[in-house]
Design a protein around this motif. Structure first.
Motif, PDB file in Angstrom:
ATOM      1  N   CYS A  40      12.125   0.894  -3.426  1.00  0.00           N
ATOM      2  CA  CYS A  40      10.898   1.673  -3.229  1.00  0.00           C
ATOM      3  C   CYS A  40      10.933   3.009  -3.964  1.00  0.00           C
ATOM      4  O   CYS A  40      10.011   3.815  -3.799  1.00  0.00           O
ATOM      5  CB  CYS A  40      10.686   1.932  -1.735  1.00  0.00           C
ATOM      6  SG  CYS A  40      10.363   0.456  -0.760  1.00  0.00           S
ATOM      7  N   THR A  50       7.972   4.534  -5.744  1.00  0.00           N
ATOM      8  CA  THR A  50       6.844   5.025  -4.946  1.00  0.00           C
ATOM      9  C   THR A  50       7.078   6.452  -4.464  1.00  0.00           C
ATOM     10  O   THR A  50       6.137   7.082  -3.963  1.00  0.00           O
ATOM     11  CB  THR A  50       6.599   4.120  -3.731  1.00  0.00           C
ATOM     12  OG1 THR A  50       7.708   4.203  -2.825  1.00  0.00           O
ATOM     13  CG2 THR A  50       6.407   2.679  -4.151  1.00  0.00           C
ATOM     14  N   PHE A 100       1.340   0.923  -0.037  1.00  0.00           N
ATOM     15  CA  PHE A 100       1.301   1.773  -1.224  1.00  0.00           C
ATOM     16  C   PHE A 100       0.340   1.204  -2.263  1.00  0.00           C
ATOM     17  O   PHE A 100      -0.351   1.953  -2.963  1.00  0.00           O
ATOM     18  CB  PHE A 100       2.703   1.902  -1.822  1.00  0.00           C
ATOM     19  CG  PHE A 100       2.785   2.877  -2.952  1.00  0.00           C
ATOM     20  CD1 PHE A 100       2.934   4.234  -2.716  1.00  0.00           C
ATOM     21  CD2 PHE A 100       2.702   2.446  -4.277  1.00  0.00           C
ATOM     22  CE1 PHE A 100       2.997   5.147  -3.765  1.00  0.00           C
ATOM     23  CE2 PHE A 100       2.769   3.343  -5.328  1.00  0.00           C
ATOM     24  CZ  PHE A 100       2.911   4.694  -5.073  1.00  0.00           C
TER      25      PHE A 100
END
Length: 246
Positions: free
Chosen positions: A126, A129, A45
């Motif tokens: 996460c 993201t 990412f």
């Protein structure tokens, strides 16, 4: 003349060292893959390599297995699941035999709860993201506080997983508290979360795109799953409380 007789006391029976089951070994490999996937996702990412995420995950996973096996040390997943190599009294590895730590002979329900709590922890880690914003008590947080929110919730579930897999009695207090507070916040913020998931989710390839599609079409699925999972974890803790010894 004095007769002296010597008696020898029988040697106490040596306790059998518990060996890990196939299910526990499989769970340890899953945790290794989970951690490798988390690290590789952050790397991908950051540098925009999302399409290479499965390849980097597999590379890290296999690399860890070979490195740890060559040195006869448990992988991260094996360590979390209480798997060690047979050692002497001086804590030196004496054989290529995997055993279960004496204080971590947990039942399958506690292990399952701990592994899934760990999975949820990494998903929350996460979260920034996937979703550019976060909601607390019905209020949308500024981008500056969104990363802090996902990290805080991730650490909370990481603590739950740690206490469960370590067989700690602290789990009896921490796990219901974390699940209860987050459930209350989800219920209060449901309508805002629903609108957010339908408009502000980031597109990501592979598995995440399926989850995003599910979030946009059936947002209640995640709320129901979380509610059922919270009830399951609390029941597992209650009925397995005698196994919590640390």
């Amino acid at each position: 003349m004095t007769n002296t007789t010597t008696t020898t006391s029988p040697n106490p029976e040596r306790k059998q060292t518990a060996r890990p089951s196939i299910a526990r070994l499989f769970a340890s490999k899953y945790v290794d893959l989970l951690i490798s996937g988390f690290i590789s996702w952050l790397i991908c990412f950051t540098f925009g390599w999302q399409t290479n995420w499965p390849t980097i995950t597999l590379f890290l996973w296999v690399g860890q297995l070979f490195w740890c096996r060559d040195r006869l040390v448990p992988t991260v997943g094996e360590y979390c699941l209480g798997i060690r190599y047979l050692t002497s009294s001086s804590s030196q590895v004496v054989a290529d035999i995997q055993v279960i730590h004496a204080k971590l002979k947990l039942n399958g329900f506690l292990l399952t709860a701990g592994v899934i709590e760990l999975t949820l922890a990494f998903l929350f880690f996460c979260g920034w993201t996937f979703v550019g914003k976060a909601v607390v008590s019905g209020f949308v947080l500024d981008p500056a506080f969104t990363l802090f929110y996902w990290a805080f919730v991730g650490f909370a579930f990481f603590a739950c997983a740690g206490y469960l897999l370590n067989g700690s009695k602290i789990a009896m207090a921490v796990v219901p508290t974390v699940h209860g507070l987050l459930a209350i916040d989800f219920c209060r913020s449901y309508s805002v979360w629903r609108d957010l998931m339908q408009s502000d989710l980031f597109y990501t390839p592979w598995v995440w795109s399926t989850l995003i599609h599910l979030a946009k079409t059936q947002p209640m699925f995640f709320i129901k799953f979380y509610a059922l999972w919270s009830v399951f974890v609390v029941l597992v803790l209650y009925f397995s409380r005698k196994l919590l010894v640390n």
